[in-house]
Each structure stands twice: as C-alpha cells, then as structure tokens.
Design a protein around this motif. Sequence first.
Motif, mmCIF file in Angstrom:
data_model
loop_
_atom_site.group_PDB
_atom_site.id
_atom_site.type_symbol
_atom_site.label_atom_id
_atom_site.label_comp_id
_atom_site.label_asym_id
_atom_site.label_seq_id
_atom_site.Cartn_x
_atom_site.Cartn_y
_atom_site.Cartn_z
ATOM 1 N N ALA A 1 0.905 -1.412 -0.020
ATOM 2 C CA ALA A 1 0.025 -0.093 -0.059
ATOM 3 C C ALA A 1 0.997 1.256 0.182
ATOM 4 N N VAL A 2 2.171 1.200 0.387
ATOM 5 C CA VAL A 2 2.934 2.317 0.576
ATOM 6 C C VAL A 2 4.085 2.154 -0.820
ATOM 7 N N ALA A 3 4.639 0.859 -1.160
ATOM 8 C CA ALA A 3 5.522 1.051 -2.146
ATOM 9 C C ALA A 3 5.724 -0.311 -2.870
ATOM 10 N N ASN A 4 6.438 -0.040 -3.991
ATOM 11 C CA ASN A 4 6.439 -1.585 -4.873
ATOM 12 C C ASN A 4 8.036 -1.615 -5.273
ATOM 13 N N VAL A 5 8.406 -2.860 -5.358
ATOM 14 C CA VAL A 5 9.668 -3.048 -5.810
ATOM 15 C C VAL A 5 10.056 -2.703 -7.373
ATOM 16 N N SER A 6 10.869 -1.854 -7.759
ATOM 17 C CA SER A 6 11.112 -1.517 -9.136
ATOM 18 C C SER A 6 12.074 -2.286 -9.858
ATOM 19 N N PHE A 7 13.274 -2.565 -8.984
ATOM 20 C CA PHE A 7 14.475 -3.325 -9.628
ATOM 21 C C PHE A 7 14.936 -4.285 -8.476
ATOM 22 N N ILE A 8 15.171 -5.544 -9.514
ATOM 23 C CA ILE A 8 15.834 -6.581 -8.432
ATOM 24 C C ILE A 8 17.131 -6.866 -9.154
ATOM 25 N N SER A 9 18.009 -7.754 -8.309
ATOM 26 C CA SER A 9 19.241 -8.117 -8.581
ATOM 27 C C SER A 9 19.103 -9.337 -9.419
ATOM 28 N N MET A 10 19.741 -9.519 -10.885
ATOM 29 C CA MET A 10 19.573 -10.881 -11.353
ATOM 30 C C MET A 10 20.316 -11.860 -10.826
ATOM 31 N N ASN A 11 21.456 -11.466 -9.963
ATOM 32 C CA ASN A 11 22.257 -12.497 -9.323
ATOM 33 C C ASN A 11 21.473 -13.202 -8.281
ATOM 34 N N ASP A 12 20.687 -12.429 -7.279
ATOM 35 C CA ASP A 12 20.511 -13.169 -6.142
ATOM 36 C C ASP A 12 18.974 -12.671 -5.888
ATOM 37 N N GLY A 13 18.236 -12.195 -6.810
ATOM 38 C CA GLY A 13 16.998 -11.515 -6.580
ATOM 39 C C GLY A 13 16.640 -10.639 -5.482
ATOM 40 N N SER A 14 17.607 -9.914 -4.957
ATOM 41 C CA SER A 14 17.445 -9.013 -3.716
ATOM 42 C C SER A 14 16.750 -7.741 -4.345
ATOM 43 N N VAL A 15 16.273 -6.988 -3.425
ATOM 44 C CA VAL A 15 15.637 -5.696 -3.946
ATOM 45 C C VAL A 15 16.762 -4.622 -4.377
ATOM 46 N N GLU A 16 16.449 -4.254 -5.554
ATOM 47 C CA GLU A 16 17.576 -3.074 -5.987
ATOM 48 C C GLU A 16 16.752 -1.837 -6.385
ATOM 49 N N GLY A 17 15.460 -1.606 -6.245
ATOM 50 C CA GLY A 17 15.007 -0.180 -6.144
ATOM 51 C C GLY A 17 13.480 -0.313 -5.764
ATOM 52 N N ILE A 18 12.984 0.738 -5.614
ATOM 53 C CA ILE A 18 11.842 0.771 -4.859
ATOM 54 C C ILE A 18 10.995 2.104 -5.402
#
Length: 358
Positions: free
Chosen positions: A302-319
């Motif tokens: 409701a506040v934010a969504n993930v915009s980028f992810i790492s292609m190496n480990d899937g971790s959050v790279e942008g919001i």
Amino acid sequence: MKALLMLENGATFVGTGFGEEHDVLCEVVFNSAMYGYPELLTDPSYAGQGVVMTYPMIGNYGICYEDAESSKPWLSAYIVRSVSNVASNFRRDIDLNSYLKMHHVPGVQGIDTRALTRILRESGTMRGMIAYGDSINTEEMQKKIHAYQLVSDVPRVSVRGGNVYGDGSVKVALMDYGVKSNIIRCLVACGCTVKCFAWDTPFEEVMEWKPDGIMLSNGPGDPKDCGKAITELKKVYAAGVPTFAICLGHQLMALAQGFDTYKLKYGHRGINHPVKDLSTNRVYISSQNHGYVVDEKTIDPAVANVSFISMNDGSVEGINYKNGKCFSVQFHPEACGGPHDTRFLFDRFMKVMGGGKL
C-alpha cells in the motif's frame, strides 16, 4: 616489509606491505571490478573496510585526482595480488603506492586473493587484521579481532555540510551520508544547484533553503545505526518532497517507512552487477557497493513496490513509493568510470521536481 592478514575464522595470508605500513583492524570485503580503483579508494562507503581486489594487477594507471569521488581515500586497508611498479597514464597525478602513503592507508600485496575471495564468499565477510613486521604475535591478533566492534562511519564521512555546487535553476538539498562526488556532478549537469546538508540535519532546517527536491546519498555501514536520519526522513516523506535515494539513502528511506533491512552474506561490490527493471523487463548493468539490502517481505504494497531486482540473487535493487514523489535504488546510477546504463534516473528525478527534459 612482511605483512600478515588474519581473518576472524583464523585463516592467515602472508604478503608484503605497501602504502603506509601500520597495523589495522577492519571488516574484510571483496570487489570484483577490473578497473576504477581510484574511484573505489575515495568512495566514503568503504570507510572501515579492508577491500580485497579480485582483479590481479592494480595501480597500472596510477591515480588521477580528477577522478576521485572525495578528497581522500576512506577505506581502512587495500589488499591486492600485485601492485604495478609502473603507472602508465598521461593523466596520472601520482602512483598508487605514494598516494596510499600520503593518506596513511596500509596495504598488503602478494597474497592469493582468489583463495581469500573464496573464503569470503563461502563464509561471508568478516572482521580481520593486518599486521606488519618479522615477529608478529598471532595470538594477540586473534584477541584484537574478536574484540573489534563495527561502528557506524556515517558521522565521520559526512563532511560536506554547507557546501554548494552548481548554479542551476533547480535546487536540490543533498543529505550527505558519505556522498560520492559524481552524484553531485550528475545533478549539476542536469541543471541543479546542489547544497549539501550533514547526515543528521533536521528536516525543518533543510526546508528553510526551499529546495525543489531532496537527494539521499550513499554511505557506509548498517542503515539501522542512523536513527537520527531515519527520524528526519519520516518527515521528508510525509511532506511529499520529491526525493531520489541511492544506496544507503535507499535503505534509510525504506526503514523510515517501516520496512526492514538485513545484511547480505558477502555483499554486492563491483561494476558488473545486472539489475532488472520490473516495469519493462529490461536488464541493466550496474555498479554496486553495499552489504545490506531491503527485505522485500517487509515492503507494504500500500506504500511502495519493488522497481528493480538483482539478477544474481533476486534481492531488492529499487523501490517506487506510491506517493509518486519518491523513488530509490540500491545500485549506483552515477557510477564514475561506468557503467552508465541507468543515468536516466537523474532525468527522472528532474521530471519529478518539475524541471526535467523527459
């Protein structure tokens, strides 16, 4: 002089000293970049760390002051396979060894950096110590390593408060958590006047300058150690000020919204990390330098969504935040030396502030 590197798990590596040879305790991490060591050395995000370079030869093009990301190197130690005795570059101002001596940074060369990197990948980043001399007390080294506590270096590297750069029509307040010079250069190139504020400056004081937007910079260490900054960023978001956050700034804004962060096993440090833009499915190559990431499971949709992810480990790279005024990335779109794939994010920030070209 003989140099001994010891990790907290007891692993030892014997090499030769360079730079200023003095004993040092640090967090030992590795970087996979093949070039860009002058920018790495002067990146405040490496404060408190002993950086291992996976590329075998370092120093072959010397140091060019124009390329520096700050006024001095911030890392605690530099660990390499081989230092070049020749700095072949028409732009160079000084060779690597002399530069580290001038700034009192210890180094060690001649060790098996591939074996060291494999240990760090398998066991995770860890505390370590470098000692110099012919008679080194390894038992004392081990005691010092286990007694060593990592602390926040943000107050130490936030040194640009009050500085103003550029004379553009768009005013950007830059929260300095250890900002790299190229973030400032990119903003100035977009037509901004940039004023830096110390990491813990109250929101009300920042807004007295009447900025069009706020930039949250990179910086070292655990974001949870920056409680004062997190408190002020709650006010920034609530006020709806256009905000662009990079690296540590990205993590701090997430914490300000009640999301959580955690420490990666060995971090992301290099200039060849692929990230995926979830809005287009396009992959970009990015420069990265972080040991912590935002925990995706704690992001409130409701506040934010993930915009980028790492292609190496899937971790959050942008919001992207739902208020439409704030967005952040974990990687470095300003990367000096490259890659430049995501420089368009500065244009996006200009557009959010009302002064963009897009």
